[in-house]
Design a protein around this motif. Structure first.
Motif, PDB file in Angstrom:
ATOM      1  N   GLU A  21       0.932  -1.133  -0.014  1.00  0.00           N
ATOM      2  CA  GLU A  21       0.175   0.034   0.038  1.00  0.00           C
ATOM      3  C   GLU A  21       0.773   1.150   0.065  1.00  0.00           C
ATOM      4  N   ASN A  22       1.886   1.237   0.711  1.00  0.00           N
ATOM      5  CA  ASN A  22       2.784   2.517   0.763  1.00  0.00           C
ATOM      6  C   ASN A  22       3.543   2.788  -0.512  1.00  0.00           C
ATOM      7  N   TRP A  23       3.571   1.907  -1.546  1.00  0.00           N
ATOM      8  CA  TRP A  23       4.132   2.047  -2.788  1.00  0.00           C
ATOM      9  C   TRP A  23       3.081   2.712  -3.607  1.00  0.00           C
ATOM     10  N   TRP A  24       2.093   2.900  -3.450  1.00  0.00           N
ATOM     11  CA  TRP A  24       0.923   3.200  -4.257  1.00  0.00           C
ATOM     12  C   TRP A  24       1.151   5.047  -4.666  1.00  0.00           C
ATOM     13  N   GLY A  25       1.439   5.167  -5.882  1.00  0.00           N
ATOM     14  CA  GLY A  25       1.730   6.632  -6.229  1.00  0.00           C
ATOM     15  C   GLY A  25       3.198   7.155  -5.877  1.00  0.00           C
ATOM     16  N   SER A  26       3.874   6.343  -5.647  1.00  0.00           N
ATOM     17  CA  SER A  26       5.322   6.667  -5.330  1.00  0.00           C
ATOM     18  C   SER A  26       6.252   7.045  -6.297  1.00  0.00           C
ATOM     19  N   THR A  27       5.890   6.520  -7.517  1.00  0.00           N
ATOM     20  CA  THR A  27       6.641   6.344  -8.653  1.00  0.00           C
ATOM     21  C   THR A  27       7.950   5.783  -8.391  1.00  0.00           C
ATOM     22  N   VAL A  28       8.222   4.908  -7.501  1.00  0.00           N
ATOM     23  CA  VAL A  28       9.467   4.427  -7.391  1.00  0.00           C
ATOM     24  C   VAL A  28       9.524   3.059  -7.916  1.00  0.00           C
ATOM     25  N   SER A  29      10.597   2.630  -8.626  1.00  0.00           N
ATOM     26  CA  SER A  29      10.467   1.217  -9.350  1.00  0.00           C
ATOM     27  C   SER A  29      10.661   0.283  -8.309  1.00  0.00           C
ATOM     28  N   LEU A  30      10.527  -0.757  -8.806  1.00  0.00           N
ATOM     29  CA  LEU A  30      10.706  -1.956  -8.095  1.00  0.00           C
ATOM     30  C   LEU A  30      12.205  -2.302  -7.952  1.00  0.00           C
ATOM     31  N   GLU A  31      12.787  -2.106  -8.737  1.00  0.00           N
ATOM     32  CA  GLU A  31      14.359  -2.009  -8.673  1.00  0.00           C
ATOM     33  C   GLU A  31      14.986  -1.177  -7.592  1.00  0.00           C
ATOM     34  N   GLN A  32      14.447   0.025  -7.539  1.00  0.00           N
ATOM     35  CA  GLN A  32      15.017   1.094  -6.858  1.00  0.00           C
ATOM     36  C   GLN A  32      14.696   0.526  -5.384  1.00  0.00           C
ATOM     37  N   LEU A  33      13.332   0.077  -5.182  1.00  0.00           N
ATOM     38  CA  LEU A  33      13.012  -0.100  -3.903  1.00  0.00           C
ATOM     39  C   LEU A  33      13.756  -1.475  -3.417  1.00  0.00           C
ATOM     40  N   LEU A  34      13.960  -2.472  -4.061  1.00  0.00           N
ATOM     41  CA  LEU A  34      14.926  -3.500  -3.980  1.00  0.00           C
ATOM     42  C   LEU A  34      16.247  -2.932  -3.123  1.00  0.00           C
ATOM     43  N   ASP A  35      16.769  -1.911  -4.274  1.00  0.00           N
ATOM     44  CA  ASP A  35      17.961  -1.586  -3.806  1.00  0.00           C
ATOM     45  C   ASP A  35      18.204  -0.874  -2.448  1.00  0.00           C
ATOM     46  N   LEU A  36      17.191  -0.142  -2.207  1.00  0.00           N
ATOM     47  CA  LEU A  36      16.975   0.444  -1.041  1.00  0.00           C
ATOM     48  C   LEU A  36      16.962  -0.501   0.280  1.00  0.00           C
ATOM     49  N   ALA A  37      16.325  -1.585   0.130  1.00  0.00           N
ATOM     50  CA  ALA A  37      16.120  -2.525   1.041  1.00  0.00           C
ATOM     51  C   ALA A  37      17.583  -3.462   1.182  1.00  0.00           C
ATOM     52  N   GLN A  38      17.890  -4.022  -0.048  1.00  0.00           N
ATOM     53  CA  GLN A  38      18.825  -4.888   0.293  1.00  0.00           C
ATOM     54  C   GLN A  38      20.238  -4.152   0.172  1.00  0.00           C
ATOM     55  N   VAL A  39      20.441  -3.101  -0.362  1.00  0.00           N
ATOM     56  CA  VAL A  39      22.172  -2.528  -0.419  1.00  0.00           C
ATOM     57  C   VAL A  39      21.865  -1.743   1.025  1.00  0.00           C
ATOM     58  N   HIS A  40      21.033  -0.897   1.382  1.00  0.00           N
ATOM     59  CA  HIS A  40      21.084   0.132   2.224  1.00  0.00           C
ATOM     60  C   HIS A  40      20.426  -0.545   3.432  1.00  0.00           C
ATOM     61  N   GLY A  41      19.574  -1.583   3.491  1.00  0.00           N
ATOM     62  CA  GLY A  41      19.077  -2.065   4.828  1.00  0.00           C
ATOM     63  C   GLY A  41      17.762  -1.300   5.159  1.00  0.00           C
ATOM     64  N   ILE A  42      17.168  -0.659   4.340  1.00  0.00           N
ATOM     65  CA  ILE A  42      16.079   0.542   4.780  1.00  0.00           C
ATOM     66  C   ILE A  42      14.828  -0.409   4.534  1.00  0.00           C
ATOM     67  N   PRO A  43      13.879  -0.635   5.297  1.00  0.00           N
ATOM     68  CA  PRO A  43      12.515  -1.041   5.085  1.00  0.00           C
ATOM     69  C   PRO A  43      11.779  -0.540   4.030  1.00  0.00           C
ATOM     70  N   VAL A  44      11.024  -1.113   3.131  1.00  0.00           N
ATOM     71  CA  VAL A  44      10.371  -0.245   2.256  1.00  0.00           C
ATOM     72  C   VAL A  44       8.744  -0.867   2.161  1.00  0.00           C
ATOM     73  N   ALA A  45       8.449  -1.836   2.977  1.00  0.00           N
ATOM     74  CA  ALA A  45       7.006  -2.555   3.042  1.00  0.00           C
ATOM     75  C   ALA A  45       6.345  -1.998   4.285  1.00  0.00           C
ATOM     76  N   TRP A  46       5.345  -1.684   3.973  1.00  0.00           N
ATOM     77  CA  TRP A  46       4.482  -0.955   5.156  1.00  0.00           C
ATOM     78  C   TRP A  46       4.796   0.352   5.455  1.00  0.00           C
ATOM     79  N   VAL A  47       6.071   0.605   5.778  1.00  0.00           N
ATOM     80  CA  VAL A  47       6.810   1.702   5.882  1.00  0.00           C
ATOM     81  C   VAL A  47       8.115   2.002   5.239  1.00  0.00           C
ATOM     82  N   PRO A  48       8.411   3.195   4.803  1.00  0.00           N
ATOM     83  CA  PRO A  48       7.810   4.529   5.282  1.00  0.00           C
ATOM     84  C   PRO A  48       6.640   4.924   4.184  1.00  0.00           C
ATOM     85  N   ASP A  49       6.113   6.157   4.181  1.00  0.00           N
ATOM     86  CA  ASP A  49       5.114   6.319   3.224  1.00  0.00           C
ATOM     87  C   ASP A  49       5.638   6.678   1.758  1.00  0.00           C
TER      88      ASP A  49
END
Length: 232
Positions: A21-49
């Motif tokens: 749900e928190n991805w809706w309207g973000s325009t962030v690609s799935l590849e960018q989300l995975l990079d934030l999570a796997q490379v930087h350890g930043i949660p992307v699911a449910w939070v942040p907005d």
């Protein structure tokens, strides 16, 4: 939905939406989300907005630049963490939810390091249940975090992706350098306070809330499956 066998009974496998749900309207690609999570350890699911996700994707490539976004958005993130935690209510998760409320209370009072340490300490058991791994080791959790999303429950892998760095190898007794990313081993076995920066504290609490919210989704799905099977 696909039938599965649970405790000798046939029930229907719970299917999660393809996008959180928190991805809706973000325009962030799935590849960018995975990079934030796997490379930087930043949660992307449910939070942040979605706005914070957009800012994270647009920030510079270094870990420090990503953390700076979280620090600037700390109040918004903390508010959303409260809202997500309030969505967790299953009795199977009662102790973990109570720990989550205590962590957020500490964060509210400005005790970030205490909140982050509690969040990391409370993660392990719930992770073994949520990932459904038979290998209850830190190595196994790190490996799960490094997996790529696939066609079966692809959105779930984005929940686990931050584990890739959280459980990365770190042995201070071997003079390993302190990881740049938030490290479970550093916090619980070494606790260099400079590692618990404001950004890393935010990451730790976000991750616990993200995992809890996914666990609530899993618990509700199992209960729904069992009710449907019982009605057959």
């Amino acid at each position: 939905m696909t039938p599965r066998s649970t405790a000798g009974k046939t029930c229907l496998a719970f299917t999660q939406p393809l996008r959180h749900e928190n991805w809706w309207g973000s325009t962030v690609s799935l590849e960018q989300l995975l990079d934030l999570a796997q490379v930087h350890g930043i949660p992307v699911a449910w939070v942040p907005d979605r706005d914070v996700l957009r800012q994270l994707a647009a920030a510079g490539p270094t870990h420090g630049e990503k953390l700076a976004v979280l620090v600037a958005a700390e109040e918004e993130i903390r508010t959303l963490c409260h809202a997500r935690l309030d969505e967790c209510h299953d009795e199977w998760l009662a102790e973990e939810i109570a720990a989550g409320h205590k962590a957020l209370a500490a964060w509210d009072d400005g005790h970030r390091e205490a909140a982050a340490t509690l969040a990391i300490a409370a993660l392990e058991q719930i992770l073994y249940t949520l990932t459904e791994t038979e290998k209850r080791t830190h190595v196994a959790l790190g490996e799960i975090g490094r997996q790529k999303p696939n066609n079966y429950l692809p959105a779930r892998q984005y929940v686990f992706a931050p584990l890739a760095t959280l459980f990365a190898r770190y042995y201070p007794e071997n003079n390993d350098p302190l990881p740049d990313n938030l490290s479970r081993h550093a916090v619980l076995h070494h606790l260099p306070l400079n590692h618990l920066s404001r950004g890393h504290c935010t990451v730790a609490i976000m991750l616990f809330v993200s995992i809890l919210r996914q666990s609530q989704e899993r618990a509700q799905g199992i209960r729904d499956d069992l009710m449907m099977a019982a009605a057959d």
